[in-house]
Design a protein around this motif. Structure first.
Motif, PDB file in Angstrom:
ATOM      1  N   LYS A 191     -15.297  61.889 -23.033  1.00  0.00           N
ATOM      2  CA  LYS A 191     -14.227  62.644 -23.695  1.00  0.00           C
ATOM      3  C   LYS A 191     -14.097  64.042 -23.073  1.00  0.00           C
ATOM      4  O   LYS A 191     -12.987  64.508 -22.802  1.00  0.00           O
ATOM      5  N   GLU A 232     -12.440  63.777 -19.730  1.00  0.00           N
ATOM      6  CA  GLU A 232     -10.994  63.572 -19.896  1.00  0.00           C
ATOM      7  C   GLU A 232     -10.291  64.897 -20.188  1.00  0.00           C
ATOM      8  O   GLU A 232      -9.210  65.172 -19.646  1.00  0.00           O
ATOM      9  N   GLU A 233     -10.892  65.714 -21.034  1.00  0.00           N
ATOM     10  CA  GLU A 233     -10.268  67.002 -21.400  1.00  0.00           C
ATOM     11  C   GLU A 233     -10.203  67.938 -20.199  1.00  0.00           C
ATOM     12  O   GLU A 233      -9.199  68.624 -19.989  1.00  0.00           O
ATOM     13  N   ALA A 272      -7.448  66.610 -17.936  1.00  0.00           N
ATOM     14  CA  ALA A 272      -6.115  66.923 -18.478  1.00  0.00           C
ATOM     15  C   ALA A 272      -5.748  68.363 -18.157  1.00  0.00           C
ATOM     16  O   ALA A 272      -4.618  68.659 -17.740  1.00  0.00           O
ATOM     17  N   ALA A 332      -1.244  66.542 -21.158  1.00  0.00           N
ATOM     18  CA  ALA A 332      -1.715  66.599 -22.548  1.00  0.00           C
ATOM     19  C   ALA A 332      -2.973  65.757 -22.702  1.00  0.00           C
ATOM     20  O   ALA A 332      -3.876  66.098 -23.470  1.00  0.00           O
ATOM     21  N   HIS A 333      -3.041  64.649 -21.965  1.00  0.00           N
ATOM     22  CA  HIS A 333      -4.225  63.803 -22.010  1.00  0.00           C
ATOM     23  C   HIS A 333      -4.426  63.135 -20.655  1.00  0.00           C
ATOM     24  O   HIS A 333      -3.454  62.870 -19.934  1.00  0.00           O
ATOM     25  N   PHE A 360      -6.697  59.847 -18.865  1.00  0.00           N
ATOM     26  CA  PHE A 360      -7.586  58.704 -19.036  1.00  0.00           C
ATOM     27  C   PHE A 360      -8.250  58.390 -17.704  1.00  0.00           C
ATOM     28  O   PHE A 360      -7.571  58.325 -16.670  1.00  0.00           O
ATOM     29  N   THR A 364      -0.849  61.658 -19.417  1.00  0.00           N
ATOM     30  CA  THR A 364       0.254  61.578 -20.371  1.00  0.00           C
ATOM     31  C   THR A 364       0.712  62.973 -20.779  1.00  0.00           C
ATOM     32  O   THR A 364      -0.083  63.922 -20.791  1.00  0.00           O
ATOM     33  N   ALA A 411      -1.375  59.241 -27.382  1.00  0.00           N
ATOM     34  CA  ALA A 411      -2.519  58.918 -26.528  1.00  0.00           C
ATOM     35  C   ALA A 411      -3.394  57.820 -27.144  1.00  0.00           C
ATOM     36  O   ALA A 411      -3.973  57.004 -26.422  1.00  0.00           O
ATOM     37  N   ARG A 460      -4.461  54.361 -25.297  1.00  0.00           N
ATOM     38  CA  ARG A 460      -5.856  53.896 -25.176  1.00  0.00           C
ATOM     39  C   ARG A 460      -5.957  52.419 -25.592  1.00  0.00           C
ATOM     40  O   ARG A 460      -6.652  51.629 -24.949  1.00  0.00           O
TER      41      ARG A 460
END
Length: 484
Positions: A70, A73-74, A77, A83-84, A86, A241, A247, A251
Motif C-alpha cells: 500500500k 502504491e501511494e 501515485a 490519484a492511485h 496499482f 487512475t 479505485a 482493484r
C-alpha cells in the motif's frame, strides 16, 4: 513531489528485513529459498532466489494491500501524479485489460484507434464491448500509422454519444502522439472515460521537453510499462487512475485475472525503479534524448536511411513526438525493416526492438551508452554498403483499414472452420493475425478478410516477420466463421 518520501522503497526494505530474519520456510514456493533447485540458484543467484517468496503478513498481499505494498502504491501515485497507482505483475497487457474491463461491459461502445496493441481487442473478446474505430492517418512514405486527428475523434464521439470510453495510444510504438489534452476535454464533455496505453511512455512522467503524460492531460486511467523505458524487470507495470475513478472497483477488476501469487522480484523491481526515476529520472532521460538525437544525426548522414523525429509534427495526427525513440526508415536502401533487423542480429550481434515492412526501432533507455549507439550506426552503414538494392516492388503499407462486421467476442466464440489462407477472401476472421512486435493486429476477430490483407500476410511471412495469433502455427490456414 516529496523527494524525501520518494527515497523510500517500502517493498524492497521489507524484503531486506525478511532476508535478515532467517525464516524457516514451511510455505510455498517449493524450492525453499533455492535449496530444492540448485540449477535455478546457479542461473539466478542465491540472493535472487532467496527473495522469491510468497505473500505473508510482513510482506503484505497484492490482492488486498494494507502495509508495505500500500505504501509503495501511494509513493508511485505521487511520483506519477495519479490519484492511485496499482502495481501490476501481468505486464501492461494486464493493466490495459483492467482499464477496459473497468469501464466496459457487454454491448457498451468504446472508441479507439485500430492500431492498438492486441491486449485491447483481447479485452473486448472477454467483456463483449463493441469497438468503434477511428482509423488513424497513415504516413505513406514511412508506411506507418499515426495518431488520431481531433476532428475524427470529435466526429466519432458525436456519432456515438452513448460510448462509455475513448482509448488513446500515448505514444505509438514509433513515438507518435495525438493531441491528448483536447481528446480528454472532448470525451469528458460527453461523460466518457479516457483510457491511455502508455506502454512506451513511462519517461513522459519524469523527463523534460517530452509529450504530455496521460495523468497531466487529465485522463482517467493509464497503463505504464515500467519495464520498458523505466528499468524494472520484464512483466512489471503500473496502472494509474485519476481522481474520478473508483479505485476499489478497479482493484476488484484487477483481481478477476491477476495472480494471487505475485512475484516479489517483480514488485520490488517496480518499487526500486520508481524510486530511481523519481530521484534521477530528469537527468537520466535527458541523456537518453541526447543519445537518440546523436544517433539520428549520424544515421541520417549515412544516406538512404531516414531516422525521423519532431520535424514530422503537423499539429494533428502527429501532434507531438517522443524524441527518445530511434525509428529508422529502411526502404530507400532496398531492404524491409525486418530484413535489417535480422541482419543486425545474425551478422552483427545487435538485437533491436523490431523491424516491420519499412522501418526498424532501436529502443533507447536509461541503460544505453554512446559506444553501443556508435556500434549500431557503424553496422547500419556497413549493411547499406553490403546489401543495398533497388526498392522496386517492395510493400510499405503498415496499416490496412479494417472492415468490421461483428464484435470481437461474437466472432471469437462463433462456430468456425479452418481454410487455407488464399481461400479466405470475403470471409469473417475469428482469430488474430499480427507481427510481434509490435503486436498490432493485421486482422482481429470479426473483421472481413480482403485481398490486401492476404497479400500483406504472405509478404510479411516471406520477409521474415514473426507472425503470431492464429491457431495454425505455420499461418497457412485461418479460422473463419462457418457459413450457415
Amino acid at each position: 513531489m516529496d523527494m524525501i518520501a520518494q527515497k523510500r522503497a517500502p517493498i524492497y526494505e521489507a524484503l531486506e528485513r525478511f532476508r535478515k530474519m532467517r525464516i524457516v520456510p514451511f510455505d510455498v514456493p517449493g524450492h525453499k529459498h533455492g535449496r530444492g533447485n540448485p540449477e535455478l540458484v546457479e542461473l539466478l543467484g542465491s540472493k535472487c532466489v532467496g527473495i522469491d517468496v510468497n505473500s505473508m503478513k510482513p510482506l503484505d498481499n497484492l490482492c488486498h494491500p494494507v502495509s508495505v505494498i500500500k505504501e509503495a502504491e501511494e509513493l508511485a501515485a505521487e511520483a506519477f501524479g495519479a490519484a492511485h497507482a496499482f502495481l501490476m505483475v501481468g505486464g501492461t497487457t494486464s493493466a490495459v485489460q483492467s482499464m477496459v474491463l473497468s469501464c466496459c461491459k457487454k454491448g457498451d461502445k468504446i472508441i479507439l484507434p485500430r492500431n492498438v496493441h492486441r491486449s485491447v481487442i483481447n479485452a473486448l473478446v472477454l467483456c463483449g464491448a463493441k469497438p468503434v474505430y477511428v482509423n488513424p492517418d497513415v504516413d505513406h512514405h514511412l508506411g506507418i500509422s499515426l495518431g488520431m486527428r481531433v476532428s475524427q475523434v470529435e466526429q466519432v464521439i458525436r456519432e456515438n454519444p452513448d460510448a462509455v470510453a475513448v482509448f488513446v495510444n500515448n505514444p505509438t510504438y514509433y513515438g507518435i502522439c495525438s493531441d491528448l489534452r483536447t481528446i480528454v476535454h472532448l470525451a469528458h464533455e460527453y461523460n466518457m472515460k479516457v483510457l491511455v496505453d502508455e506502454a512506451h511512455g513511462t519517461h513522459f512522467y519524469f523527463g523534460e521537453n517530452l509529450p504530455v503524460s496521460a495523468m497531466k492531460a487529465g485522463a482517467d486511467m493509464a497503463s505504464v510499462s515500467m519495464h520498458k523505458s523505466g528499468g524494472s524487470l520484464t512483466q512489471s507495470s503500473y496502472l494509474l487512475t485519476g481522481p474520478n475513478v473508483n479505485a476499489g472497483y478497479v482493484r476488484q477488476i484487477i483481481n478477476l485475472t491477476q495472480t494471487t501469487s505475485a512475484s516479489y522480484l517483480l514488485l520490488s523491481s517496480l518499487d526500486i525503479s520508481r524510486r530511481n526515476l523519481a530521484l534521477r529520472g530528469k537527468e537520466s532521460f535527458g541523456k537518453v534524448m541526447e543519445l537518440a538525437g546523436y544517433a539520428r544525426k549520424e544515421i541520417n548522414q549515412i544516406g538512404g536511411y531516414y531516422a525521423f523525429a519532431g520535424e514530422k509534427k503537423n499539429g494533428s495526427s502527429i501532434f507531438d513526438f517522443d524524441t527518445t525513440k530511434l525509428s529508422v526508415h529502411t526502404l530507400d536502401i532496398g531492404l524491409a525493416g525486418i530484413e535489417v533487423y535480422d541482419i543486425l542480429r545474425d551478422e552483427y550481434d545487435i538485437q533491436i526492438e523490431f523491424g516491420d515492412l519499412g522501418n526498424i526501432l532501436a529502443y533507447l533507455s536509461i541503460g544505453d551508452r554512446k559506444q553501443e549507439v556508435e556500434r549500431l550506426v557503424s553496422a547500419l552503414a556497413d549493411i547499406k554498403r553490403r546489401h543495398h538494392k533497388d526498392k522496386t516492388g517492395m510493400l510499405s503499407q503498415e496499416y490496412i483499414p479494417p472492415k468490421v462486421v461483428m464484435t470481437p467476442q461474437e466472432s471469437f466464440y462463433a462456430s468456425k472452420e479452418s481454410l487455407p489462407l488464399e481461400e479466405t477472401k470475403g470471409r469473417i476472421c475469428s482469430e488474430f493475425v499480427m507481427c510481434y512486435p509490435p503486436g498490432i493486429p493485421i486482422l482481429a476477430p470479426g473483421e472481413e478478410i480482403t485481398d490486401k490483407i492476404i497479400d500483406y500476410i504472405v509478404y510479411a511471412k516471406e520477409k521474415g516477420c514473426s507472425m503470431t495469433g492464429p491457431e495454425d502455427e505455420r499461418i497457412e490456414r485461418l479460422n473463419v466463421l462457418r457459413e450457415e
